[in-house]
Scaffold this active site. Structure first.
Site, PDB file in Angstrom:
ATOM      1  N   ARG A 263       0.782  -0.999   0.179  1.00 43.38           N
ATOM      2  CA  ARG A 263      -0.085  -0.031  -0.046  1.00 43.38           C
ATOM      3  C   ARG A 263       0.373   1.366  -0.138  1.00 43.38           C
ATOM      4  O   ARG A 263       1.675   1.200   0.621  1.00 43.38           O
ATOM      5  CB  ARG A 263      -0.897  -0.059   0.803  1.00 43.38           C
ATOM      6  CG  ARG A 263      -1.832  -1.607   1.325  1.00 43.38           C
ATOM      7  CD  ARG A 263      -2.982  -1.179   2.581  1.00 43.38           C
ATOM      8  NE  ARG A 263      -3.436  -2.421   2.635  1.00 43.38           N
ATOM      9  CZ  ARG A 263      -4.337  -2.929   3.723  1.00 43.38           C
ATOM     10  NH1 ARG A 263      -4.560  -1.760   4.482  1.00 43.38           N
ATOM     11  NH2 ARG A 263      -4.761  -3.605   3.620  1.00 43.38           N
ATOM     12  N   ARG A 278       2.664   1.002  10.334  1.00 40.51           N
ATOM     13  CA  ARG A 278       2.210   1.626   8.935  1.00 40.51           C
ATOM     14  C   ARG A 278       3.535   1.391   8.370  1.00 40.51           C
ATOM     15  O   ARG A 278       4.406   1.764   7.911  1.00 40.51           O
ATOM     16  CB  ARG A 278       1.639   3.494   9.157  1.00 40.51           C
ATOM     17  CG  ARG A 278       0.983   3.716   8.041  1.00 40.51           C
ATOM     18  CD  ARG A 278       0.110   4.605   8.028  1.00 40.51           C
ATOM     19  NE  ARG A 278      -0.095   4.878   9.543  1.00 40.51           N
ATOM     20  CZ  ARG A 278      -1.645   4.411   9.882  1.00 40.51           C
ATOM     21  NH1 ARG A 278      -2.199   4.008   8.288  1.00 40.51           N
ATOM     22  NH2 ARG A 278      -2.848   4.302  10.395  1.00 40.51           N
ATOM     23  N   GLU A 350      -5.002  -0.931  15.692  1.00 40.06           N
ATOM     24  CA  GLU A 350      -5.738  -1.495  14.773  1.00 40.06           C
ATOM     25  C   GLU A 350      -5.140  -2.841  14.243  1.00 40.06           C
ATOM     26  O   GLU A 350      -3.757  -2.965  13.573  1.00 40.06           O
ATOM     27  CB  GLU A 350      -6.273  -1.120  13.924  1.00 40.06           C
ATOM     28  CG  GLU A 350      -7.252  -2.348  12.484  1.00 40.06           C
ATOM     29  CD  GLU A 350      -7.656  -2.026  11.718  1.00 40.06           C
ATOM     30  OE1 GLU A 350      -7.159  -2.683  10.341  1.00 40.06           O
ATOM     31  OE2 GLU A 350      -6.988  -0.205  11.573  1.00 40.06           O
ATOM     32  N   SER A 353      -9.514  -5.996  11.181  1.00 35.52           N
ATOM     33  CA  SER A 353     -10.891  -5.288  10.187  1.00 35.52           C
ATOM     34  C   SER A 353     -11.618  -6.701   9.843  1.00 35.52           C
ATOM     35  O   SER A 353     -11.154  -7.287   8.659  1.00 35.52           O
ATOM     36  CB  SER A 353     -10.799  -4.204  10.321  1.00 35.52           C
ATOM     37  OG  SER A 353     -10.350  -3.043  10.320  1.00 35.52           O
ATOM     38  N   ARG A 390       1.891  -6.064  12.755  1.00 35.75           N
ATOM     39  CA  ARG A 390       1.647  -5.873  14.227  1.00 35.75           C
ATOM     40  C   ARG A 390       1.397  -6.474  15.464  1.00 35.75           C
ATOM     41  O   ARG A 390       2.046  -6.520  15.947  1.00 35.75           O
ATOM     42  CB  ARG A 390       0.600  -4.796  13.903  1.00 35.75           C
ATOM     43  CG  ARG A 390       0.439  -3.847  12.092  1.00 35.75           C
ATOM     44  CD  ARG A 390      -1.557  -3.123  12.893  1.00 35.75           C
ATOM     45  NE  ARG A 390      -0.524  -1.509  12.206  1.00 35.75           N
ATOM     46  CZ  ARG A 390      -1.780  -0.747  11.839  1.00 35.75           C
ATOM     47  NH1 ARG A 390      -3.008  -0.444  12.782  1.00 35.75           N
ATOM     48  NH2 ARG A 390      -1.304   0.515  11.072  1.00 35.75           N
TER      49      ARG A 390
END
Length: 416
Positions: A263, A278, A350, A353, A390
């Site tokens: 990304r 990130r 997070e 999801s 993460r």
């Protein structure tokens, strides 16, 4: 894609829900105008088609009666009407194309039980699981620990690529691999079939799951090729059934896959610039399910449980959060986030999801199932189980010891 027939039929109610997902009111006004123009043209079309049919019958009657001259005059009128019909059909197609184009950029409708809010601050906590560690020493962040233990090399990641890329070394590389295997094995226990998919996909694949056209700026595209690096395994897994009719869907199709994810993180300048929270490239194990509509709520609960249980096995404190309308993803009708505790930041972040997209992606990708003699749209669901990088960060920080070392969760020992 949003159901345009439903939007046209119940515009005010659906538009109200879409505004909760921050859809620009001007876009909705444009769509409403297009619907109104479409209705006018359809009315005109129906009128001329009825005239044509009536006059065509009259021509037949006059020809039988031998009144050829009168019939020829009416034929000219019919020819004029035919031209008008062709012109109206062309205008109708132009409007329908515009509606389709606009619909590709309209998000899914939120479920009625999704909390109303503007951003992440309005998300609703469901529950907290696990005890937050109480350290009797000054804790270190994962980036400090990683450099001290020679686990993480940020400088060489930048040298090889650019910022937001990291080289994992020694035990960090081993734990990353161990986590991937652990997550895949765990997901198989829940009945998810393991799949290995391409990490590059074409435009049509990206369109079906909703990454294109809206999120073009966040994707890495291969120059001079109709190929993109995947942002998540949700994309290839869901698209396995694109343009297909599934003959038997009595039981949900449940899939899991490991992939790296890519990304650009457009719009995240300055956010989480330190460490591995990130990244432009990160590993993830994904869950995807394809179900009949009546089974999707139950499947959603199962996927939340599956991802949550993985965190519990690792002994990591986390919480479940229901996303509000303003924080809900583009394709999602409903989402529960799992947020893991990060000690150095003194907050939950997070790590997964889980989303139910209802028939939104299925409509875009024409994924259907056989229901008797009819073909109906499936429901698709997706979720991280889990974001591997993460999880590594959470293990490093929650399992750090006073002497600067890191304990390993017992469940990973067999993989190491």
């Amino acid at each position: 894609m949003i159901d345009l027939k439903l939007l046209e039929k119940d515009f005010e109610n659906i538009a109200k829900k879409l505004k909760l997902k921050c859809v620009d009111e001007n876009i909705l006004k444009d769509i409403k105008n297009l619907f109104e123009n479409k209705k006018k043209i359809q009315f005109e079309l129906e009128k001329y088609q009825n005239q044509r049919n009536t006059l065509s019958k009259e021509i037949g009657k006059l020809m039988k009666e031998g009144k050829k001259e009168e019939a020829e005059k009416i034929k000219q009128t019919v020819a004029d009407i035919k031209e008008k019909i062709e012109k109206l059909n062309s205008q109708l197609k132009e409007i329908e194309d515009k509606l389709y184009s606009k619909a590709l950029n309209i998000p899914n409708i939120p479920d009625d039980d999704v909390p109303i809010g503007e951003d992440e601050n309005d998300n609703v906590e469901i529950k907290r699981v696990g005890k937050i560690p109480n350290f009797d020493f000054e804790i270190k962040s994962h980036d400090e620990l990683g450099e001290k233990l020679d686990w993480l090399d940020f400088k060489r990641g930048v040298k090889l690529a650019k910022s937001r890329f990291t080289v994992l070394k020694n035990d960090a590389a081993k734990i990353e691999r161990a986590l991937i295997n652990f997550f895949l094995d765990h997901n198989r226990e829940y009945g998810f079939e393991e799949v290995y998919v391409p990490f590059l996909v074409n435009r049509e694949t990206m369109m079906a799951t909703g990454q294109l056209p809206k999120f073009k700026e966040d994707l890495f595209k291969i120059e001079d090729e109709d190929l993109y690096l995947i942002p998540t395994a949700e994309v290839p897994l869901t698209n396995l059934f694109r343009n297909e009719i599934i003959p038997d869907l009595d039981k949900p199709i449940k899939l899991t896959a490991y992939t790296p994810c890519f990304r650009k993180e457009a719009g995240s300048h300055g956010r989480d610039s330190k460490g591995m929270i990130r990244q432009h490239q990160f590993d993830k194990v994904e869950l995807v399910a394809i179900t009949k509509p009546q089974n999707s709520d139950k499947m959603f609960e199962e996927m939340v449980e599956c991802a949550s249980r993985a965190l519990e096995k690792l002994g990591l404190p986390y919480r479940q959060v229901m996303l509000c309308t303003g924080d809900l993803g583009f394709s999602a009708a409903k989402t529960i986030d799992l947020e893991v505790w990060i000690p150095s930041q003194n907050k939950y972040r997070e790590i997964s999801s889980i989303s139910n997209t209802r028939d939104f992606q299925a409509r875009r990708g024409k994924i259907r199932y056989k229901d008797g003699k009819k073909n109906r749209l499936v429901h698709t669901l997706n979720g991280s189980s889990l974001a591997v990088g993460r999880t590594l960060v959470a293990i490093m920080e929650n399992y750090q010891t006073k002497d600067g070392k890191i304990e390993i969760p017992k469940v990973l020992e067999k993989y190491l």
